[in-house]
Design a protein around this motif. Structure first.
Motif, PDB file in Angstrom:
ATOM      1  N   ASP A 138       0.849  -1.193   0.000  1.00 54.71           N
ATOM      2  CA  ASP A 138       0.000   0.000   0.000  1.00 54.71           C
ATOM      3  C   ASP A 138       0.888   1.248   0.000  1.00 54.71           C
ATOM      4  OD1 ASP A 138      -1.629   1.974   2.289  1.00 54.71           O
ATOM      5  OD2 ASP A 138      -2.607   1.394   0.408  1.00 54.71           O
ATOM      6  N   ASP A 140       0.478   4.156   1.445  1.00 50.60           N
ATOM      7  CA  ASP A 140       0.646   4.726   2.779  1.00 50.60           C
ATOM      8  C   ASP A 140       1.550   3.869   3.653  1.00 50.60           C
ATOM      9  OD1 ASP A 140      -0.898   6.815   2.041  1.00 50.60           O
ATOM     10  OD2 ASP A 140      -2.468   6.529   3.542  1.00 50.60           O
ATOM     11  N   CYS A 223       3.915  12.159  -2.750  1.00 51.20           N
ATOM     12  CA  CYS A 223       3.172  11.593  -1.629  1.00 51.20           C
ATOM     13  C   CYS A 223       1.684  11.892  -1.710  1.00 51.20           C
ATOM     14  CB  CYS A 223       3.735  12.122  -0.308  1.00 51.20           C
ATOM     15  SG  CYS A 223       5.476  11.737  -0.064  1.00 51.20           S
ATOM     16  N   THR A 224       1.197  12.184  -2.899  1.00 51.47           N
ATOM     17  CA  THR A 224      -0.217  12.482  -3.066  1.00 51.47           C
ATOM     18  C   THR A 224      -1.066  11.259  -2.750  1.00 51.47           C
ATOM     19  OG1 THR A 224      -1.864  13.267  -4.638  1.00 51.47           O
ATOM     20  CG2 THR A 224      -0.110  11.883  -5.514  1.00 51.47           C
ATOM     21  N   SER A 225      -2.277  11.526  -2.274  1.00 51.93           N
ATOM     22  CA  SER A 225      -3.145  10.410  -1.880  1.00 51.93           C
ATOM     23  C   SER A 225      -4.496  10.443  -2.569  1.00 51.93           C
ATOM     24  CB  SER A 225      -3.366  10.433  -0.362  1.00 51.93           C
ATOM     25  OG  SER A 225      -4.023  11.631   0.017  1.00 51.93           O
ATOM     26  N   THR A 229      -4.790  16.823  -4.485  1.00 52.51           N
ATOM     27  CA  THR A 229      -3.801  16.962  -3.409  1.00 52.51           C
ATOM     28  C   THR A 229      -2.556  17.701  -3.879  1.00 52.51           C
ATOM     29  OG1 THR A 229      -2.995  14.756  -3.945  1.00 52.51           O
ATOM     30  CG2 THR A 229      -4.569  14.934  -2.133  1.00 52.51           C
ATOM     31  N   ARG A 244      -2.021  10.760   7.800  1.00 55.70           N
ATOM     32  CA  ARG A 244      -1.862   9.469   7.121  1.00 55.70           C
ATOM     33  C   ARG A 244      -0.857   8.574   7.843  1.00 55.70           C
ATOM     34  NH1 ARG A 244      -0.423  11.352   1.211  1.00 55.70           N
ATOM     35  NH2 ARG A 244      -0.074   9.108   0.907  1.00 55.70           N
ATOM     36  N   SER A 248      -1.556   4.912   9.471  1.00 60.47           N
ATOM     37  CA  SER A 248      -0.784   3.744   9.018  1.00 60.47           C
ATOM     38  C   SER A 248      -0.099   3.041  10.170  1.00 60.47           C
ATOM     39  CB  SER A 248       0.259   4.177   7.982  1.00 60.47           C
ATOM     40  OG  SER A 248      -0.361   4.679   6.821  1.00 60.47           O
TER      41      SER A 248
END
Length: 778
Positions: A138, A140, A223-225, A229, A244, A248
Motif C-alpha cells: 500500500d 501509505d 506523496c499524493t493520496s 492533493t 496518514r 498507518s
C-alpha cells in the motif's frame, strides 16, 4: 523632562498598568524605587556598578527582615527588572548586574533510562516493518516506512521529515541521490538542498513509492493520496501527511500485536511514541554524533550542485556562470589575459589593521546606547503620540535627530557604528515611511538585543560582510531560545535595515537573504563552489610567465589566499609584509609559509594560517617572490608599515575597490556573473573537509572527480590531516574535535556557522559514512 521621585514614578507606572506595580510585586518595586530615587525630585540620575551592588544587598536584607527571604540571585533578578524599566525613563541610567545563564550541554546519546529503552524498542519494531509493508503493498504503508527510516537512518526530526516529504517529487531524486530541501518550502532548483546518496534501508521504501507514482509528472508531489492533493499548500501537505502516518502506524501496530516478538516494543503504541523513540536510534547504531544530528532542525546545510564524483562524467564541464553551466574553453581563454591592472593612483590607506579603540567605553555602553535610542522615541512621542510625519514636525524632529547623534557620538567616540545607523533608520521610518511610533519601538526592540550589541562588529559598519551578518544573527538569538516566528520577525527587520543602509552606500559586501528564507544565510549561488581545476585555470592565466611584482601576480595571490587559505577580503587588505613568515628551504626545495592575521572583527579572527599546508608549492614560491619584491621596493619602511598588497614603491595598502573589486570583475569575466570573493571562503571550507575525509578513507578519495589534483595526492593529504590533528594526534579523530580545528582555521567562533553556511560538501561525506563498508578478507 519632568521632575521625578519614587512616588511620582509609581503613579505614572500605575496609570500605564505597568507589570511591576501589580500584585505581588508592588511592595518590592516600591522599596527598590524608594531606595534608588528617594523623595527628592530629580531630572537625571545614574547608578554605577557599586550603587547597584549596594542596592541588591539592601533589598536582600530587607526581604530577610520582613520574613520573606529570597536568595541573592533572586534579589539580583528583581533589582535588574526594576532597573531595566528605569532605563527606559529619560534621564535615568543604571548598570545592570550580569545574570549567569546555565548553558545546556547537548548530547547525541539518550539522556534518560526511558529514552534508552524506547530506542531499543524502536530498533526491535523496525525489523518487522519492511515485511509488513511488502505484505500490504500500500502507498501509505511504504510512506510510513520511508518516514520512519528518514528519522532512524538519517537522523531527521519529525519537522524535517515532514518538510522533506511535503516537497518530495521526482526531480528531487537522481539515481539513489536524494535532494533534501535545506529550509521549509525550499523551491527546486533555486533554493538550497542537501544531497545525500541513500543506503538500501531508505532507498527501498523510496523506490517503492516512486514506482507506484511513476505515471506522475516529474514536478508532481510524490506523496499524493488522491485528487486535488497536488494543489495543497505546504502547511496542508504536512498536516495531511501526519494524519496518514498516524493512521498507518496505528494499523501496523494493531496487526503486529499478535506477533511473537510484540513484547519487545510495549511502549511504542502510536505515532507520537514512534517519533520520540526514533530520536536516538541513529547514534545507537554506531553513526557518529555529528552525522546523527546534522538533519535534526532547519536550516540544513546546503550542498553544492557541482557533481564531484568520478561517476559523473559531466563534472569537468561545470562552471558557476550558468545554472549547471560548462567550463570555458581553456585554450581560447588562456590566450586572452584581460586581467585589469590597478592603477597606482587608486585609493589607498595606511598599512595594517584598522581598528577602533574601546578603552574609553563604559562597561555597559551597549545598554546606555540602547537607552539613548529609547529616549529618542520617548522624546518623539512628546511631539505626537502616534505619528510625526506632518510638516510641522520637520524642525523639531531634525533637532531631535541632531541632539541624539551628538549624544551617541559623545558616548561611543565616533560615527558610523551600528546604533548610529539604527537611529537614522528609525528616523527614516518615522519621517519618510510614515510609520507609527509603536512600529518604531518594535523595530528597535527586534534590532538591538543586548547579546548582539556585545559583538565587536557593531562598532563599525564599513567592513561588514556575510560572515559578520551570520555571526550577528547567532549572537542575537544566543541570549534566549527564539521561536521560529520570533526568528522570522528578526530576519525581516534586519533585512529591512540592511536594505536601508545599502540605499545610502553602506553594506555593499552583504548579500541580502531571500524574503522567504528562515535564515540569514547568503545566496545559494555561493554553493556553486569553484573546483581545483577552476582555480588552476585562474592561477595559470594570471601568473604564468609574469615577472615578479606584476599586478597580475598580486591578483593571483589574492585569489589563492581566498581559495586555499580561506581569508576574508578585509583580512587580505590588512596584511603587511610582517604578516607573512617563511622558513628556510628544505631538502625537497619547498619552504613553509605562515600568514598571520593580526586583527579582525572578533577574537576568533586572529589566527595563523599555514598556507604551505593548504596551497600547492607554486603558490608559496610566487608569494615568496612577491614579498621579496615588495621588500626591495619599500626598503625605506619597516615590514609592519608596508602593506603586502599596494602600489609599487609605496607602503600604502590598496582599499577594497582597488584590490578586491578588480579581482571579482575578472573572475566573473572568466567564470560567470555569480562569482564573488566571499564564495572563495565557502570553497576553501568545502574542499578542506573533503581533503580531511579523503585522508582518512582512501576509497573515498578514489571516487572523487579531482583525485589526481595536488589537493588529493597522498603526501598533501597526510600533511593536512597531521596539521589539523595538531598536538593531540589521532586522538583528535577519536574525540571528534577535528571540526573544531577547521572552525579555528577559518576564523569562526563555533562550528555551527561553518556547518550550516560554509560546508557544501557534507552530503558526499555523509553518504560515505552511511554507506555499508565491505570487510577485508583474511
Amino acid at each position: 523632562m519632568a521632575l521625578l521621585n519614587a512616588e511620582r514614578l509609581l503613579s505614572e507606572w500605575k496609570e500605564g498598568s505597568h507589570a511591576l506595580i501589580q500584585d505581588p510585586q508592588i511592595n518590592d518595586t516600591r522599596f527598590i524605587l524608594d531606595s534608588a530615587l528617594g523623595n527628592a525630585l530629580t531630572r537625571t540620575k545614574q547608578w554605577n556598578h557599586k550603587d547597584v551592588a549596594a542596592l541588591i544587598e539592601r533589598f536582600f536584607e530587607w526581604r530577610k527582615e520582613t520574613q520573606r527571604p529570597v536568595s541573592r540571585q533572586q534579589a539580583r533578578d528583581r533589582i535588574n527588572r526594576v532597573l531595566t524599566a528605569l532605563n527606559t525613563v529619560p534621564g535615568m541610567q543604571a548598570v545592570l548586574m550580569p545574570e549567569p545563564i546555565a548553558v545546556h550541554r547537548p548530547s547525541a546519546l539518550p539522556t534518560t533510562p526511558r529514552s534508552f529503552s524506547l530506542s531499543e524498542q524502536m530498533m526491535a519494531l523496525e525489523r518487522h516493518l519492511l515485511p509488513w509493508c511488502r505484505k500490504h503493498q500500500d502507498i501509505d504503508a511504504w510512506l510510513m516506512l520511508l518516514a520512519i527510516r528518514l528519522m532512524t537512518r538519517l537522523g531527521m526530526s519529525e519537522t524535517v521529515m515532514l518538510g522533506t516529504l511535503a516537497m518530495l517529487s521526482q526531480k528531487h531524486i537522481s539515481g539513489r541521490e536524494l535532494a533534501i530541501p535545506s529550509s521549509p518550502n525550499a523551491q527546486w532548483p533555486d533554493d538550497g538542498h542537501y544531497r545525500i546518496t541513500l543506503h538500501d534501508d531508505v532507498w527501498i521504501p523510496l523506490r517503492a513509492l516512486t514506482t507506484r507514482m511513476k505515471h506522475k509528472e516529474t514536478n508532481a508531489w510524490l506523496c499524493t493520496s488522491g485528487k486535488n492533493t497536488d494543489s495543497l499548500n505546504y502547511k496542508d501537505r504536512r498536516n495531511q501527511l501526519r494524519q496518514r502516518l498516524k493512521a498507518s502506524i496505528k494499523q501496523c501496530l494493531t496487526e503486529l500485536r499478535s506477533h511473537p516478538d510484540s513484547h519487545a516494543w510495549p511502549a511504542v503504541r502510536h505515532w507520537s511514541s514512534v517519533v520520540s523513540s526514533s530520536r536516538y536510534v541513529n547514534v545507537m547504531r554506531g553513526i557518529p554524533p555529528l552525522w546523527s544530528t546534522l538533519l535534526r532542525q532547519y536550516p540544513l546545510p546546503t550542498c553544492t550542485p557541482v557533481p564531484l564524483l568520478a561517476q559523473h562524467n559531466e563534472a569537468h564541464q561545470y562552471t558557476p556562470g550558468a545554472h549547471m553551466g560548462r567550463l570555458p574553453a581553456r585554450v581560447s581563454k588562456h590566450s586572452q589575459t584581460p586581467a585589469p591592472i590597478p592603477e597606482t593612483s587608486s585609493t589607498t590607506r595606511p598599512a595594517g589593521v584598522y581598528s577602533f579603540s574601546t578603552q574609553h567605553l563604559p562597561i555597559d555602553w551597549q545598554r546606555r546606547a540602547k537607552n539613548l535610542l529609547q529616549q529618542f522615541l520617548a522624546d518623539t512621542a512628546r511631539l505626537h503620540p502616534t505619528k510625526v510625519v506632518a510638516k510641522k514636525h520637520d524642525a523639531p524632529m531634525q533637532a531631535l535627530l541632531t541632539r541624539y547623534e551628538k549624544r551617541l557620538t559623545r558616548l561611543i567616540g565616533h560615527r558610523g557604528h551600528y546604533l548610529d545607523w539604527i537611529l537614522q533608520f528609525l528616523y527614516h521610518q518615522l519621517r519618510s515611511q510614515g510609520n507609527k511610533l509603536s512600529t518604531a519601538r518594535t523595530l528597535l526592540s527586534r534590532l538591538t538585543p543586548i547579546t548582539m550589541l556585545l559583538h565587536d562588529a557593531v562598532l563599525d559598519l564599513s567592513d561588514w560582510d556575510d560572515d559578520v551578518v551570520l555571526e550577528l544573527h547567532m549572537e542575537a538569538q544566543s541570549g534566549t531560545q527564539w521561536s521560529a516566528r520570533t526568528r522570522e520577525h528578526f530576519i525581516k527587520s534586519f533585512r529591512q535595515f540592511m536594505q536601508f543602509c545599502q540605499h545610502y552606500g553602506m553594506l555593499e559586501d552583504v548579500s541580502l537573504p531571500k524574503k522567504r528564507s528562515g535564515s540569514l544565510a547568503p545566496s545559494v549561488l555561493r554553493t556553486r563552489i569553484l573546483s581545483p581545476d577552476h582555480m588552476q585555470l585562474l592561477w595559470r592565466t594570471l601568473t604564468h610567465h609574469v615577472p615578479p611584482g606584476d599586478p597580475r601576480q598580486m591578483m593571483g595571490l589574492v585569489i589563492a589566499l581566498g581559495f586555499y587559505g580561506g581569508l576574508r577580503a578585509s583580512e587580505i587588505e590588512a596584511l603587511t609584509l610582517n604578516s607573512v613568515v617563511f622558513s628556510a628551504v628544505n631538502e625537497q626545495g619547498n619552504r613553509s609559509c605562515w600568514v598571520e592575521i593580526l586583527g579582525g572583527k572578533t577574537a576568533a579572527a586572529r589566527r595563523r594560517v599555514a598556507l604551505h599546508i593548504m596551497a600547492p608549492p607554486s603558490v608559496i614560491h610566487c608569494m615568496n617572490e612577491w614579498v621579496k619584491t615588495r621588500q626591495a621596493e619599500c626598503s625605506s619602511w619597516s615590514l609592519a608599515e608596508t602593506a603586502l598588497f599596494g602600489p609599487r614603491h609605496s607602503p600604502q595598502a590598496y582599499v577594497r575597490k582597488s584590490l578586491i573589486q578588480p579581482v571579482i570583475e575578472w573572475m566573473r569575466y572568466m567564470m560567470g556573473e555569480d562569482i564573488d570573493f566571499h564564495g572563495l571562503r565557502h570553497a576553501a571550507v568545502s574542499w578542506t573537509l573533503l581533503r580531511l575525509h579523503a585522508a582518512q578513507h582512501h576509497t573515498f578519495r578514489d571516487a572523487l572527480q579531482h583525485k589526481y589534483h595536488w589537493m588529493f595526492q597522498p603526501a598533501p593529504l597526510q600533511t593536512i590531516l597531521e596539521y589539523f590533528c595538531g598536538a593531540e594526534g589521532l586522538d583528535t579523530l577519536s574525540r571528534g574535535t577535528l571540526l573544531l580545528q577547521v572552525t579555528k582555521w577559518i576564523g569562526h567562533r563555533e562550528p555551527g556557522t561553518l556547518i550550516e553556511n560554509y560546508a557544501h560538501t557534507l552530503g558526499l561525506i555523509h553518504s560515505d559514512i552511511l554507506a555499508p563498508k565491505t570487510k577485508l578478507k583474511d
